[in-house]
Design a protein around this motif. Structure first.
Motif, mmCIF file in Angstrom:
data_model
loop_
_atom_site.group_PDB
_atom_site.id
_atom_site.type_symbol
_atom_site.label_atom_id
_atom_site.label_comp_id
_atom_site.label_asym_id
_atom_site.label_seq_id
_atom_site.Cartn_x
_atom_site.Cartn_y
_atom_site.Cartn_z
ATOM 1 N N GLY A 199 8.295 14.284 17.607
ATOM 2 C CA GLY A 199 8.747 14.976 16.411
ATOM 3 C C GLY A 199 8.282 16.417 16.367
ATOM 4 N N ILE A 200 9.233 17.330 16.243
ATOM 5 C CA ILE A 200 8.901 18.755 16.143
ATOM 6 C C ILE A 200 8.570 19.114 14.703
ATOM 7 C CG2 ILE A 200 9.816 21.093 16.400
ATOM 8 C CD1 ILE A 200 11.649 19.957 18.627
ATOM 9 N N ILE A 201 9.426 18.682 13.773
ATOM 10 C CA ILE A 201 9.240 19.003 12.359
ATOM 11 C C ILE A 201 10.036 17.994 11.533
ATOM 12 C CG2 ILE A 201 11.217 20.604 12.212
ATOM 13 C CD1 ILE A 201 9.468 22.368 10.360
ATOM 14 N N GLY A 202 9.531 17.692 10.349
ATOM 15 C CA GLY A 202 10.254 16.862 9.401
ATOM 16 C C GLY A 202 10.743 17.709 8.246
ATOM 17 N N PHE A 241 7.127 18.566 6.798
ATOM 18 C CA PHE A 241 5.960 17.742 7.066
ATOM 19 C C PHE A 241 5.833 17.538 8.564
ATOM 20 C CE2 PHE A 241 9.510 14.832 6.437
ATOM 21 C CZ PHE A 241 9.377 13.905 7.462
ATOM 22 N N SER A 242 4.639 17.174 8.996
ATOM 23 C CA SER A 242 4.380 16.924 10.407
ATOM 24 C C SER A 242 4.747 15.474 10.722
ATOM 25 C CB SER A 242 2.907 17.160 10.731
ATOM 26 O OG SER A 242 2.567 16.562 11.976
ATOM 27 N N PRO A 243 5.734 15.232 11.588
ATOM 28 C CA PRO A 243 6.109 13.848 11.910
ATOM 29 C C PRO A 243 4.958 13.033 12.491
ATOM 30 C CG PRO A 243 7.807 15.364 12.651
ATOM 31 C CD PRO A 243 6.642 16.198 12.237
ATOM 32 N N HIS A 272 0.851 -1.199 0.000
ATOM 33 C CA HIS A 272 0.000 0.000 0.000
ATOM 34 C C HIS A 272 0.882 1.243 0.000
ATOM 35 C CE1 HIS A 272 -4.129 -1.567 0.418
ATOM 36 N NE2 HIS A 272 -3.522 -2.608 0.971
ATOM 37 N N VAL A 273 0.395 2.277 -0.657
ATOM 38 C CA VAL A 273 1.168 3.505 -0.841
ATOM 39 C C VAL A 273 0.364 4.687 -0.327
ATOM 40 C CG1 VAL A 273 2.288 5.015 -2.525
ATOM 41 C CG2 VAL A 273 2.314 2.535 -2.875
ATOM 42 N N MET A 274 1.052 5.618 0.301
ATOM 43 C CA MET A 274 0.424 6.869 0.735
ATOM 44 C C MET A 274 1.258 8.041 0.252
ATOM 45 S SD MET A 274 1.594 7.138 4.712
ATOM 46 C CE MET A 274 3.120 8.023 5.057
ATOM 47 N N ASP A 275 0.597 9.123 -0.088
ATOM 48 C CA ASP A 275 1.300 10.343 -0.482
ATOM 49 C C ASP A 275 1.754 11.100 0.766
ATOM 50 O OD1 ASP A 275 0.932 9.874 -3.180
ATOM 51 O OD2 ASP A 275 -0.961 10.973 -3.256
ATOM 52 N N THR A 276 2.902 11.760 0.640
ATOM 53 C CA THR A 276 3.405 12.579 1.742
ATOM 54 C C THR A 276 2.793 13.970 1.655
ATOM 55 O OG1 THR A 276 5.502 11.375 1.697
ATOM 56 C CG2 THR A 276 5.464 13.473 2.873
ATOM 57 N N ASN A 277 2.270 14.435 2.759
ATOM 58 C CA ASN A 277 1.634 15.758 2.804
ATOM 59 C C ASN A 277 2.662 16.806 3.208
ATOM 60 O OD1 ASN A 277 -0.266 17.853 2.901
ATOM 61 N ND2 ASN A 277 -0.794 17.396 5.034
ATOM 62 N N TYR A 278 3.238 17.487 2.203
ATOM 63 C CA TYR A 278 4.219 18.533 2.478
ATOM 64 C C TYR A 278 3.520 19.870 2.675
ATOM 65 C CZ TYR A 278 7.896 15.342 0.916
ATOM 66 O OH TYR A 278 8.750 14.284 0.790
ATOM 67 N N ILE A 279 4.064 20.663 3.560
ATOM 68 C CA ILE A 279 3.611 22.037 3.781
ATOM 69 C C ILE A 279 4.679 22.948 3.185
ATOM 70 C CG2 ILE A 279 2.985 23.777 5.504
ATOM 71 C CD1 ILE A 279 2.396 21.220 7.346
ATOM 72 N N TYR A 280 4.323 23.703 2.166
ATOM 73 C CA TYR A 280 5.281 24.575 1.482
ATOM 74 C C TYR A 280 5.200 25.972 2.077
ATOM 75 C CZ TYR A 280 6.056 20.921 -1.959
ATOM 76 O OH TYR A 280 6.397 19.732 -2.564
#
Length: 477
Positions: free
Chosen positions: A92-95, A46-48, A30-38
């Motif tokens: 996690g603070i930030i990724g 991203f949020s860890p 199974h695959v999931m997309d990574t939710n990046y915040i630009y």
């Protein structure tokens, strides 16, 4: 009941979870997309904690579909240069992913010669120290909360086991790692003004990190105690997946296109035209050149402009094409000049050919990847000597046209082995096999692309190089 592993493969755009047998058969995936915040054009994160919840979801889906597999071990690999910052409680603070370039403004601050000789890498935005320093400088009110940094795959191990360590092939991507001694460097930490205490203990690939904690035992109802086994970074583990060892030259075609030679010695180039990395074995190293963002350009162009075509339909169109109508230069790194390339170029002959369509542009992007590979192979050969047959791995090599063009332009056989398209997953399986004393299967060759005499491709390459160099000049100015 068959035995197997849970493998988590974190890529640039998405993350894949898979249950795989010890001989490499994928049972569920199974695959999931990574939710990046630009934050802007240069910065993304991203949020860890959200990322972890998404990982648990795809893991649950995989396990539910593979109830007849006894999961012996879990492992993970991830994109190089990506890091997660942790607070005192380990939250996690930030990724900060590999594509985060917030540290670009720092590139002129540091001693490039010293950093290259110590780390084997450019003093550049791609590497984790630049991301870390830029984040700490831009968030002074919260920077004191950062107590540890860790690679993304090692963080996954930490989440499952509560044991925090940093694997060597990931650590060497930080610019805080001394390549000659295979240790964290206090001198480099002082140079970057990074607290040495932020760095976890180092660990070798194929070591047991720990056992999966009771907190996540609900994920594996049909399995007892599970070991978490450390895997290396995605590039190195993909090479390991097809059995690469000292003396081999490998093209890894994915979002980017690393081209690597595995060596017994740590080497640097006086002209800084390569990167040096650790390989999965102790005292074994990787010389790398890289065309930069390549496969991602092709994926995005197809998604944006050719959604009605399947990849197979595009291959059928390419099969009837000869000399391209469009010259494309979009790759983002040029190791021949030891520099990034921020400008892309597309050239057309005028007047515009009446039959020109979007498939011609896609064909041009494939040739851009092929030319980038040839240019970088030339650099690698100049640094490390004559290169024999090339081994190909990565999903980008699903294109038979691209494989044949690589062989034609390099005039070297391109060898494709079983499992090439899932190199990272296969490498993780072999890593777990190594720990569990499961016999490693010999690699099976699927295809050899033999060089053909192509009456236009060398001239096209010369023109492509000229355009590439002019693009570099405009970037420098």
């Amino acid at each position: 009941m068959r035995k197997g592993y849970l493998v988590i493969d974190v890529g640039t755009g998405n993350t894949k979870a898979a249950i795989v047998t010890c001989d490499g058969q994928i049972i569920s995936e199974h695959v999931m997309d990574t939710n990046y915040i630009y934050e802007d054009d240069m910065q993304c994160h991203f949020s860890p904690e959200e990322f972890w919840e998404d990982i648990l979801h795809v893991v649950e889906q995989c396990v539910a579909e593979a109830k007849d597999i006894h999961i012996m071990s879990i492992t993970s690999t991830s994109i190089r240069q990506g890091i997660i910052l942790l607070d005192e409680q380990g939250k996690g603070i930030i990724g900060l992913p590999n594509i985060d370039n917030r540290g670009a403004y720092l590139e002129s601050r540091y001693d490039k010669e010293y950093i290259y000789n110590k780390t084997g890498k450019w003093a550049a935005r791609y590497f984790s120290a630049f991301k870390l320093v830029a984040y700490l400088e831009s968030h002074p009110a919260t920077s004191h909360q950062v107590k540890k940094i860790v690679s993304i795959s090692d963080w996954i191990g930490y989440k499952f086991t509560g044991v925090l360590k940093y694997e060597h092939t990931q650590a060497c991507e930080t610019l805080l790692y001394d390549m000659a001694t295979s240790t964290w460097s206090k001198e480099l930490c002082e140079l970057f003004d990074v607290d040495f205490a932020l760095l976890p203990e180092l660990v070798e690939s194929a070591a047991k990190l720990g056992c999966v904690s009771r907190e996540y035992s609900y994920l594996f109802p049909n399995t007892g105690e599970i070991n978490y086994i450390v895997s290396s970074a995605d590039t190195q583990v993909a090479a390991f997946g097809i059995g690469a060892n000292v003396g081999d030259t490998i093209i890894i075609a994915g979002t980017t296109t690393p081209i690597i030679s595995i060596t017994k010695d740590f080497m640097v180039d006086k002209q800084k035209r390569c990167w040096s990395n650790r390989y999965i074995y102790e005292h074994t190293y990787v010389l790398e050149v890289n065309a930069g963002v390549t496969g991602l350009n092709y994926q995005r162009f197809k998604h944006n402009c050719l959604q009605s075509y399947t990849y197979e339909a595009l291959e059928n169109r390419y099969a009837h094409m000869d000399k391209p109508k469009v010259l494309v230069c979009l790759s983002t790194l040029d190791f021949a000049t030891a520099s990034p390339t921020n400008n892309g170029t597309i050239q057309l002959e005028t007047p515009i050919d009446a039959s020109l369509d979007m498939v011609d542009f896609a064909y041009g992007i494939i040739l851009d990847i092929v030319c980038g590979i040839r240019r970088n192979l030339d650099v690698l050969a100049d640094i490390n000597g004559i290169i024999g047959p090339i081994i190909g791995v990565g999903g980008g090599l699903r294109s038979p046209l691209m494989c044949q063009l690589i062989a034609d332009l390099t005039q070297k056989p391109l060898l494709i082995y079983e499992g090439y398209e899932q190199g990272s997953i296969r490498g993780c399986v072999l890593t777990c096999n190594k720990y569990n004393n499961v016999a490693l299967n010999a690699r099976k060759k699927l295809m050899t692309y033999t060089p053909k005499n192509n009456n236009w491709i060398e001239d096209y390459f010369v023109k492509w190089c000229d355009v590439r160099e002019k693009s570099n000049e405009s970037t420098d100015s």
